[in-house]
Write a protein that holds these residues in place. Structure first.
Motif, PDB file in Angstrom:
ATOM      1  N   ASP A 195       0.824  -1.215   0.000  1.00  0.00           N
ATOM      2  CA  ASP A 195       0.000   0.000   0.000  1.00  0.00           C
ATOM      3  C   ASP A 195       0.859   1.267   0.000  1.00  0.00           C
ATOM      4  OD1 ASP A 195       1.037  -0.124   2.536  1.00  0.00           O
ATOM      5  OD2 ASP A 195      -0.868   0.183   3.577  1.00  0.00           O
ATOM      6  N   SER A 196       2.066   1.164  -0.577  1.00  0.00           N
ATOM      7  CA  SER A 196       2.983   2.307  -0.588  1.00  0.00           C
ATOM      8  C   SER A 196       3.561   2.533  -1.973  1.00  0.00           C
ATOM      9  CB  SER A 196       4.134   2.079   0.407  1.00  0.00           C
ATOM     10  OG  SER A 196       3.657   1.926   1.724  1.00  0.00           O
ATOM     11  N   ILE A 197       4.134   3.727  -2.168  1.00  0.00           N
ATOM     12  CA  ILE A 197       4.858   4.051  -3.399  1.00  0.00           C
ATOM     13  C   ILE A 197       6.347   3.959  -3.093  1.00  0.00           C
ATOM     14  CG2 ILE A 197       5.425   5.917  -5.015  1.00  0.00           C
ATOM     15  CD1 ILE A 197       2.526   6.829  -4.777  1.00  0.00           C
ATOM     16  N   THR A 198       7.043   3.142  -3.867  1.00  0.00           N
ATOM     17  CA  THR A 198       8.482   2.939  -3.682  1.00  0.00           C
ATOM     18  C   THR A 198       9.238   3.682  -4.771  1.00  0.00           C
ATOM     19  OG1 THR A 198       8.016   0.727  -2.806  1.00  0.00           O
ATOM     20  CG2 THR A 198      10.293   1.208  -3.415  1.00  0.00           C
ATOM     21  N   PHE A 199      10.275   4.429  -4.376  1.00  0.00           N
ATOM     22  CA  PHE A 199      11.025   5.204  -5.372  1.00  0.00           C
ATOM     23  C   PHE A 199      12.511   5.195  -5.087  1.00  0.00           C
ATOM     24  CE2 PHE A 199      10.765   8.364  -2.039  1.00  0.00           C
ATOM     25  CZ  PHE A 199      11.851   9.203  -2.230  1.00  0.00           C
ATOM     26  N   MET A 200      13.275   5.538  -6.114  1.00  0.00           N
ATOM     27  CA  MET A 200      14.704   5.757  -5.997  1.00  0.00           C
ATOM     28  C   MET A 200      15.085   6.890  -6.939  1.00  0.00           C
ATOM     29  SD  MET A 200      16.396   2.584  -8.179  1.00  0.00           S
ATOM     30  CE  MET A 200      18.053   3.286  -8.067  1.00  0.00           C
ATOM     31  N   ILE A 201      16.286   7.407  -6.778  1.00  0.00           N
ATOM     32  CA  ILE A 201      16.781   8.481  -7.645  1.00  0.00           C
ATOM     33  C   ILE A 201      18.052   7.988  -8.328  1.00  0.00           C
ATOM     34  CG2 ILE A 201      17.566  10.877  -7.779  1.00  0.00           C
ATOM     35  CD1 ILE A 201      16.063  11.365  -5.122  1.00  0.00           C
ATOM     36  N   ALA A 202      18.035   7.977  -9.659  1.00  0.00           N
ATOM     37  CA  ALA A 202      19.206   7.558 -10.437  1.00  0.00           C
ATOM     38  C   ALA A 202      20.008   8.796 -10.853  1.00  0.00           C
ATOM     39  CB  ALA A 202      18.765   6.778 -11.672  1.00  0.00           C
ATOM     40  N   ARG A 203      21.307   8.586 -11.007  1.00  0.00           N
ATOM     41  CA  ARG A 203      22.189   9.666 -11.452  1.00  0.00           C
ATOM     42  C   ARG A 203      23.257   9.073 -12.360  1.00  0.00           C
ATOM     43  NH1 ARG A 203      25.549  13.923  -7.513  1.00  0.00           N
ATOM     44  NH2 ARG A 203      26.197  15.327  -9.192  1.00  0.00           N
ATOM     45  N   HIS A 204      23.741   9.859 -13.307  1.00  0.00           N
ATOM     46  CA  HIS A 204      24.808   9.372 -14.178  1.00  0.00           C
ATOM     47  C   HIS A 204      25.932   8.825 -13.298  1.00  0.00           C
ATOM     48  CE1 HIS A 204      28.060   9.185 -17.055  1.00  0.00           C
ATOM     49  NE2 HIS A 204      27.210   9.435 -18.043  1.00  0.00           N
ATOM     50  N   PRO A 205      26.322   7.571 -13.506  1.00  0.00           N
ATOM     51  CA  PRO A 205      27.303   6.943 -12.612  1.00  0.00           C
ATOM     52  C   PRO A 205      28.605   7.720 -12.449  1.00  0.00           C
ATOM     53  CG  PRO A 205      26.324   5.315 -14.061  1.00  0.00           C
ATOM     54  CD  PRO A 205      25.849   6.648 -14.548  1.00  0.00           C
ATOM     55  N   PHE A 206      29.111   8.299 -13.531  1.00  0.00           N
ATOM     56  CA  PHE A 206      30.394   9.006 -13.434  1.00  0.00           C
ATOM     57  C   PHE A 206      30.229  10.374 -12.761  1.00  0.00           C
ATOM     58  CE2 PHE A 206      32.531   6.562 -17.182  1.00  0.00           C
ATOM     59  CZ  PHE A 206      32.611   5.444 -16.373  1.00  0.00           C
ATOM     60  N   GLU A 207      29.078  11.009 -12.921  1.00  0.00           N
ATOM     61  CA  GLU A 207      28.803  12.243 -12.182  1.00  0.00           C
ATOM     62  C   GLU A 207      28.712  11.946 -10.692  1.00  0.00           C
ATOM     63  OE1 GLU A 207      25.488  14.586 -13.350  1.00  0.00           O
ATOM     64  OE2 GLU A 207      26.088  14.712 -15.459  1.00  0.00           O
ATOM     65  N   ARG A 208      27.986  10.886 -10.377  1.00  0.00           N
ATOM     66  CA  ARG A 208      27.796  10.499  -8.976  1.00  0.00           C
ATOM     67  C   ARG A 208      29.135  10.145  -8.340  1.00  0.00           C
ATOM     68  NH1 ARG A 208      26.446   5.039  -7.089  1.00  0.00           N
ATOM     69  NH2 ARG A 208      26.152   5.230  -4.840  1.00  0.00           N
TER      70      ARG A 208
END
Length: 349
Positions: A171-184
């Motif tokens: 009953d929840s919304i699951t999220f993540m944040i992706a970023r360009h691997p080399f920038e990160r």
């Protein structure tokens, strides 16, 4: 009676001093405990039955056509993720770190039905602030506290098992944040090693890297912290020797969140974060509770010139090694490394 009056006064004085001395340790314990409560729990902690309400001017909403447009963007990202997971066989549960569901870094808020896999150096400071607000800490307290946000959050969000995570996802919304691997990676290197807090874990790690990977005939003007090539050589050695449980700031997002074996409803990206996080806030019905955040924006947003100045110092072999480790992050979240390989080719390193 003439002799008893001064005697009584002296007796009272000594009695008062004795009581004060006796009570002093109790008072000190009370003050210390009060300070701990303020710093760790926060007197600004909001009662769980109370729902914080943002002022009207802080509330941001999306127009219906923008919601529809961003929803299609999310559908494309989920579809690509599913296709790539199948292509690389990452959607089959296994016992290795790429295939075993990892619930360790998820923050589960049951009250507001929102779940986040906290990828470090991908707007993590911004959303750690928001998740602490959702946990009950007031924004005013968070703005002035010296406590580490992650430590505060873990006071309210205990780590969950994979079974508990899947149950909460119903009953929840699951999220993540992706970023360009080399920038990160560059952001993590600069934040944790270049700007390391003296005597901290990362300061000591940097010194160990320098001792091992800096040649003895190096320029005396070389920095005390590891140069980017020195750091990359250390990182590639960690990968080569199977130290996959490496520092959480440098680890692959795919390994960290295992998105091929744990379902994600929303995949935000660092490069479209302004719209994406507003979409998530609207979708979860939290527009009167939290607002879009951009914390540590100065260090977090790498310009192309900054990226070029660091990655151009690497050899093609080092670049290839980095790409191989972060390959799934590139593929699953639709990022390219071609411009980075061009940098090392141009320099002929």
């Amino acid at each position: 009676m003439r002799f008893s009056h001064p005697y009584c006064r002296a007796l009272r004085r000594y009695l008062f001093i004795f009581i004060a001395i006796a009570l002093l340790p109790i008072a000190l314990v009370y003050v210390v405990r009060l300070d701990q409560l303020y710093r760790i729990k926060g007197y600004e902690y909001v009662n769980e039955s109370h729902v914080p309400v943002l002022p009207e001017e802080s509330v941001h909403t999306l127009a219906p056509n923008d919601v529809e447009r961003i929803e299609k963007r999310m559908e494309r990202r989920r579809k690509l993720l599913q296709e790539k997971c199948t292509e690389f066989g990452l959607d089959v549960v296994g016992n290795d770190t790429w295939h075993k569901p990892n619930a360790w870094e998820f923050l589960v808020n049951k009250k507001y039905h929102i779940i986040w896999c906290n990828v470090f150096k991908a707007a993590s400071s911004s959303w750690m602030f928001n998740f602490n607000v959702l946990a009950g800490y007031s924004p005013e307290f968070l703005q002035r506290t010296k406590e580490v946000f992650l430590n505060l959050a873990r006071e309210r969000y205990p780590r969950v098992t994979i079974d508990k995570l899947r149950e909460a996802q119903n009953d929840s919304i699951t999220f993540m944040i992706a970023r360009h691997p080399f920038e990160r990676l560059l952001s993590a290197y600069r934040d944790k090693l270049v700007f390391a807090i003296p005597h901290s874990y990362h300061d000591k790690l940097g010194r160990r890297i320098v001792r091992k990977y800096r040649s003895k005939g190096s320029d005396m003007n070389s920095p005390k912290y590891p140069t980017f090539p020195e750091f990359v050589r250390w990182l590639l050695d960690q990968i080569k020797h199977g130290n996959m449980q490496m520092d959480m700031h440098f680890v692959s997002s795919t390994m960290f969140c295992t998105p091929c074996v744990i379902n994600f409803d929303v995949i935000m990206k660092f490069d479209t974060l302004d719209e994406d996080q507003l979409y998530l806030i609207n979708k979860t019905g939290l527009t009167r509770v939290i607002a879009p955040e951009w914390r540590n924006a100065g260090k977090g947003k790498n310009t192309q010139e900054l990226l070029k100045s660091f990655y151009s110092k690497l050899s093609p072999k080092e670049m290839h090694g980095l790409y191989q480790y972060y390959k799934y992050d590139f593929e699953l979240f639709n990022y390219s490394a071609s411009s980075y390989f061009n940098l090392v080719q141009e320099n002929g390193t």
